[in-house]
Scaffold this active site. Structure first.
Site, PDB file in Angstrom:
ATOM      1  N   HIS A  63       2.716 -77.062 -14.771  1.00  0.00           N
ATOM      2  CA  HIS A  63       3.615 -76.041 -14.508  1.00  0.00           C
ATOM      3  C   HIS A  63       3.644 -76.240 -12.758  1.00  0.00           C
ATOM      4  O   HIS A  63       2.663 -75.842 -12.310  1.00  0.00           O
ATOM      5  CB  HIS A  63       3.003 -74.710 -14.992  1.00  0.00           C
ATOM      6  CG  HIS A  63       3.266 -74.648 -16.508  1.00  0.00           C
ATOM      7  ND1 HIS A  63       4.278 -74.428 -17.178  1.00  0.00           N
ATOM      8  CD2 HIS A  63       2.303 -74.861 -17.090  1.00  0.00           C
ATOM      9  CE1 HIS A  63       4.222 -74.221 -18.445  1.00  0.00           C
ATOM     10  NE2 HIS A  63       2.835 -74.720 -18.648  1.00  0.00           N
ATOM     11  N   ARG A  65       5.990 -74.388 -11.062  1.00  0.00           N
ATOM     12  CA  ARG A  65       6.397 -73.007 -10.756  1.00  0.00           C
ATOM     13  C   ARG A  65       7.680 -72.772  -9.957  1.00  0.00           C
ATOM     14  O   ARG A  65       7.827 -71.715  -9.517  1.00  0.00           O
ATOM     15  CB  ARG A  65       5.064 -72.263 -10.015  1.00  0.00           C
ATOM     16  CG  ARG A  65       4.060 -72.296 -10.908  1.00  0.00           C
ATOM     17  CD  ARG A  65       4.269 -71.511 -12.359  1.00  0.00           C
ATOM     18  NE  ARG A  65       2.758 -71.234 -12.881  1.00  0.00           N
ATOM     19  CZ  ARG A  65       2.869 -71.174 -14.107  1.00  0.00           C
ATOM     20  NH1 ARG A  65       3.569 -71.036 -14.991  1.00  0.00           N
ATOM     21  NH2 ARG A  65       1.560 -70.686 -14.781  1.00  0.00           N
ATOM     22  N   ASP A 153       8.204 -74.533 -23.397  1.00  0.00           N
ATOM     23  CA  ASP A 153       6.730 -74.142 -23.182  1.00  0.00           C
ATOM     24  C   ASP A 153       6.554 -73.022 -22.474  1.00  0.00           C
ATOM     25  O   ASP A 153       7.164 -72.551 -21.441  1.00  0.00           O
ATOM     26  CB  ASP A 153       5.964 -75.361 -22.601  1.00  0.00           C
ATOM     27  CG  ASP A 153       4.244 -74.988 -22.638  1.00  0.00           C
ATOM     28  OD1 ASP A 153       3.834 -74.934 -23.728  1.00  0.00           O
ATOM     29  OD2 ASP A 153       3.695 -74.923 -21.378  1.00  0.00           O
ATOM     30  N   HIS A 180       5.146 -75.630 -27.876  1.00  0.00           N
ATOM     31  CA  HIS A 180       4.222 -74.800 -27.769  1.00  0.00           C
ATOM     32  C   HIS A 180       4.112 -73.998 -29.161  1.00  0.00           C
ATOM     33  O   HIS A 180       4.803 -73.053 -29.408  1.00  0.00           O
ATOM     34  CB  HIS A 180       4.425 -73.766 -26.481  1.00  0.00           C
ATOM     35  CG  HIS A 180       3.387 -72.824 -26.550  1.00  0.00           C
ATOM     36  ND1 HIS A 180       2.576 -72.398 -25.369  1.00  0.00           N
ATOM     37  CD2 HIS A 180       3.055 -71.538 -27.470  1.00  0.00           C
ATOM     38  CE1 HIS A 180       1.627 -71.411 -25.557  1.00  0.00           C
ATOM     39  NE2 HIS A 180       2.232 -70.821 -26.648  1.00  0.00           N
ATOM     40  N   HIS A 233      -0.733 -79.040 -26.115  1.00  0.00           N
ATOM     41  CA  HIS A 233      -2.220 -78.438 -26.048  1.00  0.00           C
ATOM     42  C   HIS A 233      -2.744 -78.198 -27.413  1.00  0.00           C
ATOM     43  O   HIS A 233      -2.956 -76.762 -27.793  1.00  0.00           O
ATOM     44  CB  HIS A 233      -2.193 -77.244 -25.219  1.00  0.00           C
ATOM     45  CG  HIS A 233      -0.961 -76.146 -25.143  1.00  0.00           C
ATOM     46  ND1 HIS A 233      -0.509 -75.599 -26.481  1.00  0.00           N
ATOM     47  CD2 HIS A 233      -0.367 -75.876 -24.340  1.00  0.00           C
ATOM     48  CE1 HIS A 233       0.620 -74.748 -26.218  1.00  0.00           C
ATOM     49  NE2 HIS A 233       0.843 -74.997 -24.813  1.00  0.00           N
ATOM     50  N   ASP A 321      -2.100 -78.978 -18.696  1.00  0.00           N
ATOM     51  CA  ASP A 321      -1.424 -77.838 -18.834  1.00  0.00           C
ATOM     52  C   ASP A 321      -1.856 -76.893 -17.535  1.00  0.00           C
ATOM     53  O   ASP A 321      -2.032 -75.781 -17.658  1.00  0.00           O
ATOM     54  CB  ASP A 321      -1.948 -77.037 -20.186  1.00  0.00           C
ATOM     55  CG  ASP A 321      -1.118 -75.731 -20.323  1.00  0.00           C
ATOM     56  OD1 ASP A 321       0.024 -75.501 -19.707  1.00  0.00           O
ATOM     57  OD2 ASP A 321      -1.395 -74.859 -21.145  1.00  0.00           O
ATOM     58  N   HIS A 325      -1.786 -69.380 -11.030  1.00  0.00           N
ATOM     59  CA  HIS A 325      -1.135 -68.117 -10.986  1.00  0.00           C
ATOM     60  C   HIS A 325      -1.716 -67.490  -9.690  1.00  0.00           C
ATOM     61  O   HIS A 325      -2.612 -68.117  -9.159  1.00  0.00           O
ATOM     62  CB  HIS A 325      -1.661 -67.200 -11.950  1.00  0.00           C
ATOM     63  CG  HIS A 325      -1.123 -67.415 -13.497  1.00  0.00           C
ATOM     64  ND1 HIS A 325       0.175 -67.193 -13.782  1.00  0.00           N
ATOM     65  CD2 HIS A 325      -1.561 -68.115 -14.536  1.00  0.00           C
ATOM     66  CE1 HIS A 325       0.485 -67.335 -14.856  1.00  0.00           C
ATOM     67  NE2 HIS A 325      -0.394 -68.213 -15.582  1.00  0.00           N
TER      68      HIS A 325
END
Ligand code: ZN
Length: 438
Positions: A63, A65, A153, A180, A233, A321, A325
């Site tokens: 990710h 973002r 996902d 997912h 995952h 994965d 954050h």
């Protein structure tokens, strides 16, 4: 002409069956060959004695973002984190804001990556509009924009008929649907793996069946449609058992595992250094929101099942994965914290712990990070040291000891339960397209 020679390393290139001491010759960004005693006038030399030299890693699941969540990560910081971790290709999940459900957003990601990325970025397009699960995205348009697969996902593709349609369309384009797998009506309200640890901590659990039920559904739909479903995952023994059976019957299903589901159990949420005694004292860092991830860290039996499935070959590849954050997303109660681990810079260190414990050999790990994802992507030009391919090379110091200092991360995401942990093994040098990135 720019010439680079990586001298004297242990060259491991699973695609070409190489595992020997040799030199790697690179000219103008391409691999020229792997041989002993390579010399060229004016070449830049990298001494790799005592190190492992392998193809740059490919991450099928991360990710980045951007656009929309630049406070968590950008294409610039995410690709630098990738390079630090030994990755030269990353597949970017579409759960940005806006979601990558149209050509415009995919074009934006590719343009940003060309401008600011330091490694290759391959975008994944959404399965449904805004990843809301109600209406298929324009999969053909996304494929024209060069996405390498489709995924919602962050969310599952909830509706079975939409998943069926997606598999039908995607198979006609020759791309996988990456799901997912999580039945939200089962996992809803859960914050960690269901089991004795959740009970001990007083947190609502998510049972393995939340994952397994959707895996079963998707395998049925892959058989029905002939489409390719890729399970993101995988985290439970039940998932592995179903994938094994499906593969035996020739159904087009593949799956990936993350470094954390191979190495960390739900007991980590009782705090670092907890001895696993259900009645034992919790550690100061119990309830660490950085250990909250989806799917959750599982029980010991599942983690062991993941490791043996990796060795057995039921698991096709390792993907990070990487889910960075901001601190605001994580510095809250365990229940309110966002799911995800910033993974690119610790993935290899985690996997090396399995190698040092002799649970899996290094060649196997490298295979799952290079040729295996390349095969899934249908790409012959990455994931190996074959002559004529772009010179994406990772040099690993398997013995280097280092401490995970999140302040040193290139990633904006400092969210990892491994902060402060000592690791043995890291990517020392990452070369992308013949250029030393880090
Ligand atoms: Zn996911």
């Amino acid at each position: 002409m720019r010439t680079l020679i990586i001298k004297g390393g242990q060259v491991i290139d699973p695609k070409n069956g190489l595992n020997k001491t040799a030199d790697v010759l690179i000219e103008d960004g391409s691999i020229i060959g792997v041989d002993a005693g390579v010399n060229k006038n004016g070449a830049e030399i990298i001494d790799a004695k005592g190190k492992v030299v392998c193809p740059g890693f490919i991450d099928l699941h991360c990710h980045l973002r951007e656009p929309g969540f630049e406070y968590k990560e950008t294409i610039a910081t995410g690709t630098l984190a990738a390079a630090r971790g030994g990755f030269t290709t990353v597949c970017a999940m579409p759960n940005t804001d806006p979601v990558a459900d149209s050509r415009a957003i995919v074009d934006f990601v590719l343009a940003k990556a060309a401008d600011q990325g330091v490694v290759r970025v391959l975008p994944i397009g959404a399965v449904t509009k805004e990843s809301k699960g109600t209406e298929l995205a324009e999969l053909g348009e996304l494929a024209d924009a060069q996405v390498v697969g489709f995924s919602d996902d962050g969310h599952p593709v909830r509706d079975a008929n939409i998943m069926r349609q997606a598999l039908l369309y995607a198979s006609s384009i020759g791309l996988p649907v990456i799901n997912h797998c999580e039945v939200k009506s089962i996992s809803a309200g859960g914050h960690m793996n269901e089991g004795w640890v959740a009970t001990r901590l007083g947190l609502k659990g998510i049972p393995n069946s939340a994952e397994a039920i959707m895996v079963a559904r998707d395998i049925e739909l892959a058989e029905l449609t002939g489409g390719h479903v890729h399970i993101a995952h995988a985290s439970t023994k039940g998932t592995i058992d179903m994938v094994r059976r499906a593969k035996e019957s020739g159904i087009n299903v593949t799956c990936e595992v993350t470094p954390h589901h191979l190495t960390i159990t739900d007991e980590a949420i009782m705090g670092h250094g907890h001895d696993g005694d259900p009645y034992g004292q919790l550690k100061d860092d119990a309830y660490d929101p950085n250990a909250k991830v989806s799917p959750p860290l599982r029980a010991r039996a599942d983690v062991e099942a993941m490791v043996s499935a990796l060795k057995e070959g039921v698991i096709d590849l390792i993907a990070t994965d990487h889910a960075p954050h901001g601190t605001v997303d994580k510095q809250t109660t365990f229940a309110d914290a966002a799911n995800g681990i910033s993974n690119l810079e610790t993935a290899l260190g985690s996997l090396m712990s399995l190698v040092h414990l002799k649970n899996i050999d290094l060649e196997g790990v490298i295979e799952k990070l290079t040729v295996a994802p390349a095969r899934l992507l249908g790409r012959d030009d990455i994931g190996s040291l074959s002559p004529g391919t772009p010179a994406d090379v990772t040099i690993i110091d398997t013995e280097a000891e280092w401490v995970v200092e999140t302040s040193q991360f290139a990633s904006k995401g400092k969210n990892t339960p491994l902060a402060g942990a000592t690791m043995r093994g890291k990517a020392e040098t990452t070369i992308y397209n013949g250029r030393i990135v880090t």
